[in-house]
Design a protein around this motif. Structure first.
Motif, PDB file in Angstrom:
ATOM      1  N   THR A 193      -3.778  -8.100 -18.933  1.00 28.43           N
ATOM      2  CA  THR A 193      -5.243  -8.201 -18.888  1.00 28.43           C
ATOM      3  C   THR A 193      -5.728  -9.068 -17.731  1.00 28.43           C
ATOM      4  O   THR A 193      -6.920  -9.037 -17.392  1.00 28.43           O
ATOM      5  N   ASN A 194      -4.835  -9.850 -17.107  1.00 29.99           N
ATOM      6  CA  ASN A 194      -5.211 -10.668 -15.958  1.00 29.99           C
ATOM      7  C   ASN A 194      -5.056  -9.926 -14.634  1.00 29.99           C
ATOM      8  O   ASN A 194      -5.305 -10.496 -13.569  1.00 29.99           O
ATOM      9  N   ALA A 195      -4.644  -8.667 -14.715  1.00 33.17           N
ATOM     10  CA  ALA A 195      -4.532  -7.828 -13.517  1.00 33.17           C
ATOM     11  C   ALA A 195      -5.787  -6.991 -13.355  1.00 33.17           C
ATOM     12  O   ALA A 195      -6.397  -6.553 -14.342  1.00 33.17           O
ATOM     13  N   SER A 196      -6.189  -6.735 -12.128  1.00 33.51           N
ATOM     14  CA  SER A 196      -7.336  -5.867 -11.846  1.00 33.51           C
ATOM     15  C   SER A 196      -6.916  -4.405 -11.976  1.00 33.51           C
ATOM     16  O   SER A 196      -5.730  -4.085 -12.031  1.00 33.51           O
ATOM     17  N   ARG A 197      -7.913  -3.524 -12.026  1.00 34.94           N
ATOM     18  CA  ARG A 197      -7.611  -2.095 -12.163  1.00 34.94           C
ATOM     19  C   ARG A 197      -6.754  -1.626 -10.990  1.00 34.94           C
ATOM     20  O   ARG A 197      -5.757  -0.934 -11.173  1.00 34.94           O
ATOM     21  N   VAL A 198      -7.180  -1.925  -9.787  1.00 28.94           N
ATOM     22  CA  VAL A 198      -6.318  -1.755  -8.611  1.00 28.94           C
ATOM     23  C   VAL A 198      -6.151  -3.156  -8.033  1.00 28.94           C
ATOM     24  O   VAL A 198      -7.028  -3.674  -7.364  1.00 28.94           O
ATOM     25  N   HIS A 199      -5.004  -3.761  -8.321  1.00 29.35           N
ATOM     26  CA  HIS A 199      -4.810  -5.174  -8.001  1.00 29.35           C
ATOM     27  C   HIS A 199      -4.207  -5.376  -6.609  1.00 29.35           C
ATOM     28  O   HIS A 199      -4.615  -6.252  -5.860  1.00 29.35           O
ATOM     29  N   ALA A 200      -3.221  -4.534  -6.265  1.00 30.30           N
ATOM     30  CA  ALA A 200      -2.533  -4.659  -4.974  1.00 30.30           C
ATOM     31  C   ALA A 200      -1.938  -3.315  -4.597  1.00 30.30           C
ATOM     32  O   ALA A 200      -1.853  -2.402  -5.430  1.00 30.30           O
ATOM     33  N   TYR A 201      -1.546  -3.198  -3.349  1.00 34.82           N
ATOM     34  CA  TYR A 201      -0.868  -1.977  -2.921  1.00 34.82           C
ATOM     35  C   TYR A 201       0.158  -2.315  -1.850  1.00 34.82           C
ATOM     36  O   TYR A 201       0.085  -3.350  -1.178  1.00 34.82           O
ATOM     37  N   ILE A 202       1.156  -1.427  -1.711  1.00 31.52           N
ATOM     38  CA  ILE A 202       2.249  -1.620  -0.760  1.00 31.52           C
ATOM     39  C   ILE A 202       2.270  -0.451   0.212  1.00 31.52           C
ATOM     40  O   ILE A 202       2.270   0.706  -0.206  1.00 31.52           O
ATOM     41  N   THR A 203       2.285  -0.752   1.495  1.00 30.38           N
ATOM     42  CA  THR A 203       2.326   0.270   2.541  1.00 30.38           C
ATOM     43  C   THR A 203       3.690   0.265   3.219  1.00 30.38           C
ATOM     44  O   THR A 203       4.494  -0.650   3.027  1.00 30.38           O
ATOM     45  N   TYR A 204       3.914   1.299   4.036  1.00 30.07           N
ATOM     46  CA  TYR A 204       5.184   1.445   4.762  1.00 30.07           C
ATOM     47  C   TYR A 204       4.864   1.493   6.247  1.00 30.07           C
ATOM     48  O   TYR A 204       4.256   2.448   6.727  1.00 30.07           O
ATOM     49  N   GLU A 205       5.240   0.445   6.962  1.00 25.16           N
ATOM     50  CA  GLU A 205       4.923   0.315   8.383  1.00 25.16           C
ATOM     51  C   GLU A 205       6.164  -0.163   9.125  1.00 25.16           C
ATOM     52  O   GLU A 205       6.785  -1.143   8.720  1.00 25.16           O
ATOM     53  N   GLN A 206       6.507   0.527  10.219  1.00 29.19           N
ATOM     54  CA  GLN A 206       7.696   0.205  11.028  1.00 29.19           C
ATOM     55  C   GLN A 206       8.956   0.179  10.161  1.00 29.19           C
ATOM     56  O   GLN A 206       9.848  -0.622  10.361  1.00 29.19           O
ATOM     57  N   HIS A 207       8.989   1.076   9.157  1.00 32.15           N
ATOM     58  CA  HIS A 207      10.118   1.208   8.238  1.00 32.15           C
ATOM     59  C   HIS A 207      10.325  -0.050   7.396  1.00 32.15           C
ATOM     60  O   HIS A 207      11.435  -0.339   6.978  1.00 32.15           O
ATOM     61  N   ARG A 208       9.221  -0.786   7.145  1.00 31.40           N
ATOM     62  CA  ARG A 208       9.221  -1.947   6.276  1.00 31.40           C
ATOM     63  C   ARG A 208       8.051  -1.841   5.299  1.00 31.40           C
ATOM     64  O   ARG A 208       7.092  -1.118   5.546  1.00 31.40           O
ATOM     65  N   HIS A 209       8.120  -2.605   4.223  1.00 29.38           N
ATOM     66  CA  HIS A 209       7.059  -2.594   3.214  1.00 29.38           C
ATOM     67  C   HIS A 209       6.184  -3.840   3.341  1.00 29.38           C
ATOM     68  O   HIS A 209       6.711  -4.957   3.457  1.00 29.38           O
ATOM     69  N   PHE A 210       4.864  -3.619   3.308  1.00 34.48           N
ATOM     70  CA  PHE A 210       3.889  -4.698   3.387  1.00 34.48           C
ATOM     71  C   PHE A 210       3.017  -4.673   2.133  1.00 34.48           C
ATOM     72  O   PHE A 210       2.528  -3.613   1.718  1.00 34.48           O
ATOM     73  N   LEU A 211       2.812  -5.853   1.557  1.00 34.12           N
ATOM     74  CA  LEU A 211       1.990  -5.987   0.347  1.00 34.12           C
ATOM     75  C   LEU A 211       0.590  -6.441   0.732  1.00 34.12           C
ATOM     76  O   LEU A 211       0.423  -7.385   1.511  1.00 34.12           O
ATOM     77  N   TYR A 212      -0.414  -5.764   0.166  1.00 34.96           N
ATOM     78  CA  TYR A 212      -1.820  -6.109   0.384  1.00 34.96           C
ATOM     79  C   TYR A 212      -2.461  -6.435  -0.960  1.00 34.96           C
ATOM     80  O   TYR A 212      -2.230  -5.725  -1.958  1.00 34.96           O
ATOM     81  N   ASP A 213      -3.260  -7.469  -0.994  1.00 30.39           N
ATOM     82  CA  ASP A 213      -4.099  -7.730  -2.168  1.00 30.39           C
ATOM     83  C   ASP A 213      -5.344  -6.860  -2.060  1.00 30.39           C
ATOM     84  O   ASP A 213      -5.983  -6.808  -1.012  1.00 30.39           O
ATOM     85  N   ALA A 214      -5.684  -6.146  -3.133  1.00 31.57           N
ATOM     86  CA  ALA A 214      -6.816  -5.210  -3.103  1.00 31.57           C
ATOM     87  C   ALA A 214      -8.094  -5.896  -3.592  1.00 31.57           C
ATOM     88  O   ALA A 214      -8.806  -5.376  -4.465  1.00 31.57           O
TER      89      ALA A 214
END
Length: 251
Positions: A193-214
């Motif tokens: 319940t402390n998480a948002s509906r869309v809380h964060a997302y992970i992208t794929y850039e230069q064959h690495r994963h980056f985490l973004y706060d939404a």
């Protein structure tokens, strides 16, 4: 020739000699070993850190080529390189391409791997000048058309919930962008319940994963530090969202 290059040259020649003496066929493990070595040997400085080649040219005898030029083996090589990039904290620009090539000048049981930095960002593969046009199989995902034209997915990493209401929840993924939160159509769904509906997302850039706060209400944390800009993920990192802790790892 530098000492490092001389050592690499002698290592290849010595290995090739024993391969010819002890084995009549080229084993997949030998191709994998040489590919691993070439990935790390060709590292060079880039804008964001060390980068490695995105094109790998593998030559072998025609008999070995006929036995190894299978989609399954190419997939194995592709996934191995992708995992190496993450595990060694390096980067790669452009689309990863791996080719297997038959060369009659090679003795059965031997092979050679050469890595090159190739600009294929526009979808057209520009092969090195000395690459023959025949007897070549290329791993290019756009050429394969699975049922219903679904994209080919290579899972290289995972998220595992080790704390929180959704403990033991698990997701494997690769190049696809994934969304995390309470929304039912997220890729990693949380009931926290402390998480948002869309809380964060992970992208794929230069064959690495980056985490973004939404722009979440309670924030996203990696190893205890709040995410305020794109966060490069490394194997073993712990992501905290509300009361939930997720571990990001190479699988």
């Amino acid at each position: 020739m530098s000492i490092g290059n001389l050592e690499s040259f002698l290592e290849k020649k010595i290995e090739g000699f024993f391969n010819r003496k002890l084995s009549s066929v080229l084993e997949p493990t030998e191709v994998i070993k040489q590919l691993e070595r070439e990935v790390l040997r060709k590292r060079r400085k880039g804008q964001d850190g060390l980068i490695v080649p995105n094109f790998y040219y593998v030559e072998m005898a025609p008999e070995d080529y006929q036995r190894l030029c299978a989609r399954r083996f190419l997939d194995e090589l592709y996934i191995m390189v992708e995992k190496m990039v993450i595990s060694n904290d390096i980067f790669m620009n452009g689309q990863l391409e791996i080719t297997l090539n038959a060369n009659e000048e090679f003795s059965q049981g031997t092979c050679e791997v050469r890595g090159s930095f190739v600009d294929n960002s526009y979808g057209e593969m520009e092969y090195p000048v000395d690459t023959p046009e025949c007897h070549t199989i290329v791993l290019n995902k756009s050429e394969f058309k699975p049922p219903l034209n679904l994209p080919v997915e290579y899972n290289t990493v995972s998220l595992l919930a080790i704390e929180g209401p959704d403990i033991d929840s698990y997701l494997e993924f690769g190049e696809k962008q994934i969304y995390i939160g309470r929304r039912v159509n997220n890729d990693f769904i949380l009931t926290d319940t402390n998480a948002s509906r869309v809380h964060a997302y992970i992208t794929y850039e230069q064959h690495r994963h980056f985490l973004y706060d939404a722009e979440s209400l309670n924030g996203t944390f990696v190893n205890g530090q709040r995410v305020v800009a794109p966060q490069l993920l490394r194997s073993g990192d712990e992501i905290q969202i509300g009361e939930t802790v997720l571990v990001y790892e190479v699988i």
